[in-house]
Design an enzyme around this catalytic site. Structure first.
Site, short mmCIF file in Angstrom:
data_model
loop_
_atom_site.label_atom_id
_atom_site.label_comp_id
_atom_site.label_asym_id
_atom_site.label_seq_id
_atom_site.Cartn_x
_atom_site.Cartn_y
_atom_site.Cartn_z
N GLU A 118 -22.64 11.21 21.32
CA GLU A 118 -23.55 11.99 22.02
C GLU A 118 -22.76 13.23 21.84
O GLU A 118 -21.67 13.35 21.44
CB GLU A 118 -23.79 11.71 23.54
CG GLU A 118 -24.57 10.61 23.65
CD GLU A 118 -24.98 9.98 24.90
OE1 GLU A 118 -24.78 11.09 25.95
OE2 GLU A 118 -25.70 8.88 25.21
N HIS A 229 -30.03 19.44 31.09
CA HIS A 229 -30.22 18.59 29.95
C HIS A 229 -31.16 19.48 29.03
O HIS A 229 -32.11 19.96 29.20
CB HIS A 229 -30.84 17.23 30.13
CG HIS A 229 -30.63 16.15 29.18
ND1 HIS A 229 -31.02 16.27 27.98
CD2 HIS A 229 -29.56 15.32 29.45
CE1 HIS A 229 -30.84 15.21 27.21
NE2 HIS A 229 -29.80 14.53 27.97
N ARG A 276 -23.68 20.38 25.90
CA ARG A 276 -25.01 20.16 26.64
C ARG A 276 -25.42 21.81 27.24
O ARG A 276 -26.70 22.05 26.93
CB ARG A 276 -24.98 19.50 27.81
CG ARG A 276 -26.06 18.95 28.39
CD ARG A 276 -26.07 17.82 29.25
NE ARG A 276 -26.06 16.54 28.81
CZ ARG A 276 -25.86 15.35 29.25
NH1 ARG A 276 -25.91 15.42 30.73
NH2 ARG A 276 -25.86 14.14 28.59
N HIS A 336 -30.41 18.50 35.43
CA HIS A 336 -30.10 17.21 35.23
C HIS A 336 -29.12 16.40 35.99
O HIS A 336 -29.12 15.55 36.57
CB HIS A 336 -29.74 16.85 33.85
CG HIS A 336 -29.34 15.62 33.30
ND1 HIS A 336 -30.26 14.64 33.40
CD2 HIS A 336 -28.31 15.06 32.85
CE1 HIS A 336 -29.77 13.28 32.88
NE2 HIS A 336 -28.40 13.80 32.36
N ARG A 372 -20.37 18.77 32.43
CA ARG A 372 -19.96 17.50 32.19
C ARG A 372 -20.15 17.10 30.68
O ARG A 372 -21.23 17.30 30.16
CB ARG A 372 -20.77 16.47 33.17
CG ARG A 372 -20.52 14.85 32.90
CD ARG A 372 -21.37 14.12 33.85
NE ARG A 372 -22.62 14.09 33.88
CZ ARG A 372 -23.50 13.61 32.85
NH1 ARG A 372 -23.06 12.74 32.15
NH2 ARG A 372 -24.88 13.99 33.01
C1 SIN Z 1 -28.73 11.26 28.03
O1 SIN Z 1 -28.82 9.99 27.94
O2 SIN Z 1 -28.83 12.05 27.43
C2 SIN Z 1 -28.01 11.49 29.39
C3 SIN Z 1 -26.74 11.16 29.49
C4 SIN Z 1 -25.76 11.85 30.63
O3 SIN Z 1 -26.53 12.29 31.37
O4 SIN Z 1 -24.78 11.90 30.38
#
Ligand code: SIN
Length: 489
Positions: A118, A229, A276, A336, A372
């Site tokens: 990610e 998010h 993010r 988020h 985070r």
């Molecule tokens: C996501 O699946 O994008 C959220 C994961 C997260 O909040 O770390």
């Protein structure tokens, strides 16, 4: 069915919250202990249940420095390094423990665990379950494993604190005001999502316990760092907006404008895989500047693979008329995750307070810094849950005499106009304490929140407003932008 007489019992440990952190803490406390887990609604109404992407784990000892560095870089180096090192180091042990107990993460045909990537991770180190239903699978697994009593429909509206010690809580249990005593109380109640107009959180996550802490003089930390998010589908009538997991971008999905242009490279050389905060701000700013809609584009994926890898997203959006990967999804950032929370040490202990601990999203150990790193939250939940339990089991038992607690707000949790003020609060949080802030907007928000507090309102709204005040005050005190706190001059 075991009869539960809350008024006569005193529990060894009371856990507020039945998300991942609360349940993993419960799982680690021996059966002989008298433990009660409570949750506000049904147990699966928690943020864990809605977590899609996965859980980070360091791949091995050699990966720890890199995971630590990725976490620190995403957090703008505002993180407490000791907490980050504990997180990464302990991930090896907790991931193994969960797998050894029977949790099944996704594997390839030969049974090898599949790792995904990610944003802002330098390598693939995120494990997942059910494709894009990691939280749901982990939650179900921990519910089944939990051997202690779980009481749903329990809304905590006060902590019983006297002279630096917590003795339990006041709550409504099935709408009846009830006192629950405990030698140790672990707060695992999650973050603050319901304060924001657009959020991805469960409707139960509404900052009540944070608000009680403000009232009792228990410190909150890093509250200016609220995480948004980047890829959320907000066009639904429900309070909880639909997440499009970061793993989609990790696997190669693009963020484009209505002309198909990948505009995020205007903001950061990593494009969709920047951290993010940067991606959220980029989307927000681009839409504001150009008036163009942003989309998540999946057209590069082969249909069968997509459906297998992201089955829940395919299904959920299918019911809304979107056929992925052919169709692209309109997206917006939405609130988020609370990077800040109730201040505690790396054992979940709250300074100056006996018998009260905090874990999971409710806590601020300093592990996330100013933003985070993706998928560190499920890991944080289990790592610090295990630590708080180890700490509790090692401490000496003390004879506790419970003082009398008179005050009770049980009948005045809600008042007539609360809904109107709650909606106003959600709007002001989104408009003025959101992705891009200004000093003037923050000052206006502060006044509005102050004004609402002086109306005839119920206790739960009062608690939300306490937390909102803590966020706006923290945001006003940080005059320079850092991580997810971005202030425009
Ligand atoms: C996501 O699946 O994008 C959220 C994961 C997260 O909040 O770390």
């Amino acid at each position: 069915m075991q009869e539960n007489n809350f008024l006569e019992n005193k529990y060894d440990v009371l856990i507020i919250g039945a998300g991942l952190a609360g349940l993993y803490a419960a799982m680690n406390i021996p059966k002989e202990k008298n433990v009660l887990v409570v949750c506000k609604d049904i147990p699966w109404e928690c943020n864990t249940f809605y977590a899609q992407g996965g859980m980070v784990t360091a791949l091995n000892e050699a990966d720890i420095p890199s995971h630590v560095e990725d976490t620190m870089a995403a957090g703008s180096y505002h993180n407490k390094k000791e907490a980050v090192e504990i997180l990464s180091q302990t991930s090896l042990e907790t991931t193994k423990d969960i797998i050894d107990r029977g949790m099944e993460f996704d594997t390839d045909e030969d049974g090898n665990i599949l790792y995904t990537k990610e944003a802002a991770h330098s390598i693939e180190r995120i494990i997942h379950a059910g494709g894009d239903a990691t939280g749901r699978y982990m939650h179900y697994f921990m519910m089944v494993q939990n051997k202690h009593m779980l009481q749903k429909n329990t809304l905590v509206y006060d902590l019983l604190i006297d002279q630096g010690r917590c003795y339990g809580v006041k709550a409504t249990v099935n709408y009846e005001p009830t006192t629950i005593y405990a030698d140790d109380v672990i707060i695992a109640s999650g973050g603050i999502g319901s304060l924001y107009e657009y959020n991805t959180n469960s409707r139960t996550v509404s900052a009540d316990i944070h608000g009680i802490c403000v009232e009792k003089g228990i410190a909150l930390a890093d509250m200016e760092f609220m995480q948004f998010h980047p890829t959320v589908f907000v066009d639904t009538p429900y309070a909880r907006k639909l997440l499009l997991t970061e793993a989609l971008r990790g696997e190669g999905a693009h963020v484009v404008d209505e002309d198909g242009r990948r505009f995020l490279f205007d903001y950061d050389a990593r494009g969709e895989l920047a951290s993010r905060d940067i991606v959220s701000r980029g989307i927000f700013d681009y839409r504001r500047k150009t008036g163009k809609q942003a989309y998540l584009d999946f057209s590069m994926f082969e249909a069968e693979w997509f459906e297998h890898r992201f089955p829940n997203i395919t299904r959920t959006f299918g019911t809304l008329g979107y056929h992925f990967p052919k169709d692209r999804a309109p997206i917006s950032p939405a609130f988020h995750y609370a990077n800040g929370g109730i201040e505690c040490d790396t054992n979940g202990a709250i300074s100056g307070m006996k018998g009260l601990y905090v874990i999971g999203e409710a806590a601020c150990t300093g592990v996330h810094g100013a933003n985070r790193l993706a998928s560190n939250s499920l890991l944080e939940g289990v790592v610090f849950a295990k630590r708080v339990v180890t700490h509790l089991l090692a401490k000496e038992t003390e004879e506790i005499e419970i003082p009398t607690f008179e005050k009770d707000y049980g009948n005045i949790l809600h008042k007539e106009n609360d809904e109107i003020y709650k909606q106003k609060l959600r709007q002001v949080m989104w408009d003025d304490i959101g992705i891009i802030r200004t000093t003037q907007g923050l000052l206006e928000a502060k006044n509005l929140i102050y004004d609402m507090k002086n109306h005839d309102i119920g206790r739960l709204l009062q608690l939300r407003l306490n937390t909102a005040s803590a966020i706006v005050d923290a945001a006003l005190s940080r005059t320079e932008s850092l991580g997810s706190h971005y202030i425009e001059s």
